[in-house]
Design an enzyme around this catalytic site. Structure first.
Site, PDB file in Angstrom:
ATOM      1  N   ASP A  15       2.666  -5.811   7.927  1.00 45.94           N
ATOM      2  CA  ASP A  15       1.450  -5.005   7.987  1.00 45.94           C
ATOM      3  C   ASP A  15       0.256  -5.954   7.811  1.00 45.94           C
ATOM      4  OD1 ASP A  15      -0.744  -3.356   7.436  1.00 45.94           O
ATOM      5  OD2 ASP A  15       0.549  -1.771   6.665  1.00 45.94           O
TER       6      ASP A  15
ATOM      7  N   TYR B  15     -10.265  -0.428  11.317  1.00 43.43           N
ATOM      8  CA  TYR B  15     -11.525  -0.001  10.680  1.00 43.43           C
ATOM      9  C   TYR B  15     -11.881  -0.860   9.477  1.00 43.43           C
ATOM     10  CZ  TYR B  15      -7.931   2.494   8.065  1.00 43.43           C
ATOM     11  OH  TYR B  15      -6.796   2.803   7.366  1.00 43.43           O
ATOM     12  N   LYS B  16     -11.021  -1.814   9.119  1.00 45.54           N
ATOM     13  CA  LYS B  16     -11.330  -2.721   8.011  1.00 45.54           C
ATOM     14  C   LYS B  16     -12.073  -3.937   8.584  1.00 45.54           C
ATOM     15  CE  LYS B  16      -7.674  -0.730   5.216  1.00 45.54           C
ATOM     16  NZ  LYS B  16      -6.223  -0.694   4.960  1.00 45.54           N
TER      17      LYS B  16
ATOM     18  N   ARG C 290     -12.626  -4.839  -6.564  1.00 45.55           N
ATOM     19  CA  ARG C 290     -12.314  -5.628  -5.357  1.00 45.55           C
ATOM     20  C   ARG C 290     -13.592  -6.017  -4.632  1.00 45.55           C
ATOM     21  NH1 ARG C 290      -8.360  -2.815  -1.174  1.00 45.55           N
ATOM     22  NH2 ARG C 290     -10.155  -1.431  -0.982  1.00 45.55           N
TER      23      ARG C 290
ATOM     24  N   PHE D  31       0.856  -1.185   0.000  1.00 45.63           N
ATOM     25  CA  PHE D  31       0.000   0.000   0.000  1.00 45.63           C
ATOM     26  C   PHE D  31       0.897   1.242   0.000  1.00 45.63           C
ATOM     27  CE2 PHE D  31      -2.823   3.096   2.098  1.00 45.63           C
ATOM     28  CZ  PHE D  31      -3.973   2.923   1.346  1.00 45.63           C
TER      29      PHE D  31
HETATM   30  C1  LIG Z   1      -5.598   0.667   4.799  1.00 41.06           C
HETATM   31  C2  LIG Z   1      -4.106   0.640   4.803  1.00 41.06           C
HETATM   32  C3  LIG Z   1      -3.353   1.714   5.315  1.00 41.06           C
HETATM   33  C4  LIG Z   1      -4.017   2.971   5.784  1.00 41.06           C
HETATM   34  O1  LIG Z   1      -3.260   3.643   6.737  1.00 41.06           O
HETATM   35  P1  LIG Z   1      -3.939   4.752   7.672  1.00 41.06           P
HETATM   36  O2  LIG Z   1      -2.804   5.435   8.312  1.00 41.06           O
HETATM   37  O3  LIG Z   1      -4.824   4.023   8.644  1.00 41.06           O
HETATM   38  O4  LIG Z   1      -4.764   5.642   6.802  1.00 41.06           O
HETATM   39  C5  LIG Z   1      -1.981   1.578   5.365  1.00 41.06           C
HETATM   40  N1  LIG Z   1      -1.359   0.471   4.921  1.00 41.06           N
HETATM   41  C6  LIG Z   1      -2.050  -0.580   4.405  1.00 41.06           C
HETATM   42  C7  LIG Z   1      -1.336  -1.787   3.939  1.00 41.06           C
HETATM   43  C8  LIG Z   1      -3.445  -0.507   4.317  1.00 41.06           C
HETATM   44  O5  LIG Z   1      -4.125  -1.508   3.770  1.00 41.06           O
END
Ligand SMILES: *Cc1c(COP(=O)(O)O)cnc(C)c1O
Length: 398
Positions: free
Chosen positions: A185, A210-211, A357, A114
């Site tokens: 992660d 939040y996911k 997705r 990400f």
């Molecule tokens: C959703 C996601 C994020 C989002 O990071 P925030 O700081 O919570 O906005 C970061 N890394 C990955 C791999 C994600 O899937």
């Protein structure tokens, strides 16, 4: 006793006529959350005022809830703490790891990661200077790219675009063999797969809530530090609540004991109350059952779509061992197709340039939903119902 997914499903208030296949992006509202947040606002904040820090246990929320997350990710109790956002936790984990491997300068990651994780790593390298660099390779090439130069291997276990899952134990073992540390992660793993950070050998792990964990928009992230490092790692973000004695108000920083040192500032009490109530849904859920159910749902979706929508291309691995809990299909008109699906109540999302997705969250999605989603998608494809101007207008957030 096998997990009763009808019971977990009954604990969500989803809008009527919606099949929500986007719980991998923003989990839906568990029924108990509203009352719990109301109570935290009215009874705790409203009545207790500042005494809520002690009386309502606000200060202990980050570690108490961290222990609830620990069970879901196979972490040792007492080694997970909540706070901040995932991007911040990525930075924190990386900075600690680099200090623990002073002779090396490379953070290794993959191009499927990400972007925020990559941006944070890049920013950290720039701040440190001294030749620190972020190296990215294709996901399939990670294993071969782990060499002596690597200080930290930073990977997201499940790819947010394709749903491809890395082999955490194998890659971690390879990193350790060359003297590197591994930061995982778990944004698309916690509450979605049978991830085991303890057995998998992870040095640090981070994730958001939040996911798949349904804490609501802006819910706090978590960080795990393996027992062998937790009293050694120096927190780069040395905030007062990670201090050994925050209320001594010393002028010098001394890291707190164990995982407490990864705290930074004031915890988000209202969001943590929401998360605490959301985690009640997980009581009685076996992670092995969750994983089996998730594979059953994704298998059924893949089989149904491939049989009935030949113009869509699967980008998720078929191999169970390499799949997370989402399925992605590609199509040049993927954006418009997704808008047509949403208009008919099937909510997934779109990631540029051409990926649709679909997240499968066993707590509230069943085989009946999968069947219905396949039927609607097949109908949209057979009738070209997506080919209308209103489905091609891009919103700011996809
Ligand atoms: C959703 C996601 C994020 C989002 O990071 P925030 O700081 O919570 O906005 C970061 N890394 C990955 C791999 C994600 O899937």
């Amino acid at each position: 006793m096998p997990t009763d997914f009808a019971r977990t499903r009954a604990q969500f208030d989803l809008p009527q006529d919606v099949i929500y296949l986007d719980g991998n992006s923003l989990g839906p509202l568990p029924r108990a959350v509203a009352a719990r947040v109301q109570q935290a606002v009215t009874d705790e904040w409203g009545q207790m005022l500042i005494t809520g820090w002690n009386k309502a246990g606000w200060m202990a929320l980050p570690t108490r809830i961290g222990d609830r997350i620990a069970r879901l990710i196979g972490a040792e109790p007492g080694h997970v703490v909540m706070g901040d956002t995932l991007s911040i936790k990525v930075y924190q984990a990386l900075a600690s790891c680099l200090e623990m491997r002073p002779g090396k300068r490379v953070i290794l990651s993959d191009t499927g990661n990400f972007p925020s994780d990559l941006y944070m790593a890049e920013g950290l390298c720039r701040t440190l200077g001294q030749g620190y660099t972020l190296k990215t390779v294709a996901p399939e090439e990670v294993e071969n790219a782990i060499d002596d130069s690597v200080a930290v291997l930073m990977l997201t276990e499940v790819d947010y675009r394709t749903g491809r899952r890395h082999d955490m134990p194998a890659l971690t073992a390879k990193a350790h063999a060359v003297g590197a540390l591994a930061v995982w992660d778990l944004a698309h793993s916690a509450g979605a797969t049978d991830v085991q950070v303890g057995q998998g050998g992870a040095d640090f792990a981070v994730g958001c809530t939040y996911k798949y964990l349904n804490s609501g928009p802006g819910g706090p992230a978590f960080i795990y530090v393996a027992p062998r490092h937790v009293d050694v790692a120096r927190p780069a973000l040395s905030g007062w609540l990670g201090h050994e004695a925050p209320f001594a108000f010393d002028l010098d920083y001394r890291p707190g004991h164990g995982i407490e040192r990864m705290r930074v500032g004031t915890p988000p009490v209202l969001q943590l109350a929401a998360l605490d109530a959301a985690l009640d849904v997980w009581d009685g859920v076996s992670i092995a059952d969750l994983r089996a159910r998730s594979l059953e749902l994704t298998d059924a979706f893949i089989a149904g779509v491939e049989a009935r929508c030949p113009s869509l291309t699967l980008s998720t691995p078929r191999d169970h061992g390499r799949r997370g809990s989402q399925v992605s299909f590609r199509h040049p008109e993927g954006y418009a197709i997704m808008q047509a699906l949403i208009a008919r109540g099937v909510i997934g999302d779109f990631r540029a340039p051409d990926t649709m997705r679909f997240g499968f969250t066993p707590l509230f999605i069943g085989l009946d939903d999968v069947q219905r989603a396949v039927d609607i998608l097949a109908d949209i494809m057979a009738t070209d119902a997506w080919d209308r101007p209103e489905f091609k207008i891009r919103s700011a957030i996809t």
